[in-house]
Design an enzyme around this catalytic site. Sequence first.
Site, mmCIF file in Angstrom:
data_model
loop_
_atom_site.group_PDB
_atom_site.id
_atom_site.type_symbol
_atom_site.label_atom_id
_atom_site.label_comp_id
_atom_site.label_asym_id
_atom_site.label_seq_id
_atom_site.Cartn_x
_atom_site.Cartn_y
_atom_site.Cartn_z
ATOM 1 C CB SER A 69 -0.882 0.040 1.251
ATOM 2 O OG SER A 69 -1.916 -0.882 1.140
ATOM 3 N N GLY A 102 -5.963 -2.996 -8.251
ATOM 4 C CA GLY A 102 -7.060 -2.088 -7.924
ATOM 5 C C GLY A 102 -6.541 -0.785 -7.334
ATOM 6 C CD GLN A 161 -7.977 -0.180 -3.371
ATOM 7 O OE1 GLN A 161 -8.941 -0.279 -4.118
ATOM 8 N NE2 GLN A 161 -7.069 -1.125 -3.267
ATOM 9 C CG ASP A 212 -5.782 -6.707 1.920
ATOM 10 O OD1 ASP A 212 -6.889 -6.815 1.353
ATOM 11 O OD2 ASP A 212 -5.025 -5.732 1.748
ATOM 12 C CE LYS A 264 -10.882 -6.114 -0.364
ATOM 13 N NZ LYS A 264 -10.374 -4.755 -0.460
ATOM 14 N NE ARG A 324 -8.669 -12.025 -1.622
ATOM 15 C CZ ARG A 324 -7.840 -10.985 -1.594
ATOM 16 N NH1 ARG A 324 -7.962 -10.079 -0.648
ATOM 17 N NH2 ARG A 324 -6.898 -10.845 -2.498
HETATM 18 C C1 S3P Z 1 -5.717 -0.941 -0.042
HETATM 19 C C2 S3P Z 1 -6.943 -0.902 0.552
HETATM 20 C C3 S3P Z 1 -7.785 -2.094 0.697
HETATM 21 C C4 S3P Z 1 -6.986 -3.370 0.545
HETATM 22 C C5 S3P Z 1 -6.080 -3.344 -0.643
HETATM 23 C C6 S3P Z 1 -5.107 -2.180 -0.528
HETATM 24 C C7 S3P Z 1 -4.962 0.329 -0.163
HETATM 25 O O1 S3P Z 1 -8.764 -2.072 -0.313
HETATM 26 O O2 S3P Z 1 -7.857 -4.475 0.460
HETATM 27 O O3 S3P Z 1 -5.351 -4.541 -0.730
HETATM 28 O O4 S3P Z 1 -3.751 0.283 -0.455
HETATM 29 O O5 S3P Z 1 -5.566 1.394 0.031
HETATM 30 P P1 S3P Z 1 -10.129 -1.241 -0.109
HETATM 31 O O6 S3P Z 1 -9.750 0.159 0.093
HETATM 32 O O7 S3P Z 1 -10.927 -1.420 -1.364
HETATM 33 O O8 S3P Z 1 -10.768 -1.890 1.080
#
Ligand code: S3P
Length: 419
Positions: A14, A85, A158, A304, A331, A335
Amino acid sequence: MPLIGSFTPPGDKSISHRLILMSILAEGEMLISGLSNCEDVKSSLGAFRTLGGLTSLQVDGLVIKGLNREVRTNEQIDIDCGNSGTTMRLLTGILAGLSGSFRLDGDRQLRARPMQRVADPLIQMGAKVETDNGRPPVTIFGSKLSGVTCRINDASAQLKSAVLLAGLSASSPTTIVLSSSSRDHTERLIRYWGGRLASDGLTLTVQPGLLKLPRRFLTPGDPSSAAFFLVAASIISGSRVTAKNLLLSHGRTGFLRVLDRMGAKVSLTMESDTPEPTGEVTVTYNGPLHATEIQPDEVPSLIDEIPILALAATLAEGVTIFRKVDELRLKETDRLMSIRHQLGAMGARVRIEGDDLLVEGPTSFILPTQLDSGHDHRLAMTLVMALKAANAKVPIAGLESIPISYPDFQNHLDSLWSH
Ligand code: S3P
């Protein structure tokens, strides 16, 4: 056979994404040590370079030059986000307020993931963002943004990050009212890089402004990667595993609090606090675990890690309940279903009731002829650890997905396993 020893997990995924992508909105030059070498982060690096960003490899890390908000604009720029993503969602927010037009696309799994909830608040700010029925590809026609006040009801870091990063290029302050907290790396980096961001409980306000890169950044280790070995140590008799240089922020360490509650021995030494809390964690096998209930407000801090925690729950005494984990349906795979099918195929009693996941243990494992991760990296690593816990060998389809987040997984497993 127990897992014994210490290892240094890869740089946090992240944070690595944010170091690269937020450099688009920054001036200066930064040497990053310990950047994650995973496929997802390579997608962010590829995007940065496609936008005209310069990087150079040095012995002690990667040097990255801030783009000062000036990206290539001569034609529509196509960006391949691969499986990532985070790359797609953060970039959508970053590019919405810059000049140029951009088309973000990805692989088959990414094309199935929701993008409209990122587009909507940006459109409210004046952005021109189009999706294909709410999914990728996403087309962005950079435009002038104005700050707004918006409510975000999904517990997604995110989504929050996309709006905050767009807010940096808006003409007035942007306020976000969150329904729950989630990992705060974007907020910390904005502040650390000289941006102005105020928080009051679940309300965040970001002021427009250019960021300034620090000369050096040391990436802390990824708890979501380390979790596979730390959780496995809590269920495999005789194990003791230490993860060094680990990111220890509250929004990422929910799995350690849950392991502790389930009866594992977790010890933690904090080594530094700025810009992110970092330290060393040891998990020691402490006898069979017992079930616990994970509340909705804990979920973002372990989102995660649910696949590997579900494995721990299969061996714990009683019914472990993960409350309100419907985000897991969105995801790389659904999941919730993958956990139920794959751990279920090994004899575990896993149920989905509404948005809750229930795992009843302890399990006497049975062995199917094959397991299938559905090309989901976190499922794949969970299934590898499930077979270690069951002391069994069965082929697992889709193991080639593991480098999406953790290219050194097998090396670290070999070193902890063959002491
Ligand atoms: C992440 C936020 C999470 C996480 C992803 C990384 C990030 O997703 O599951 O692996 O780096 O901000 P979401 O914000 O969709 O929950």
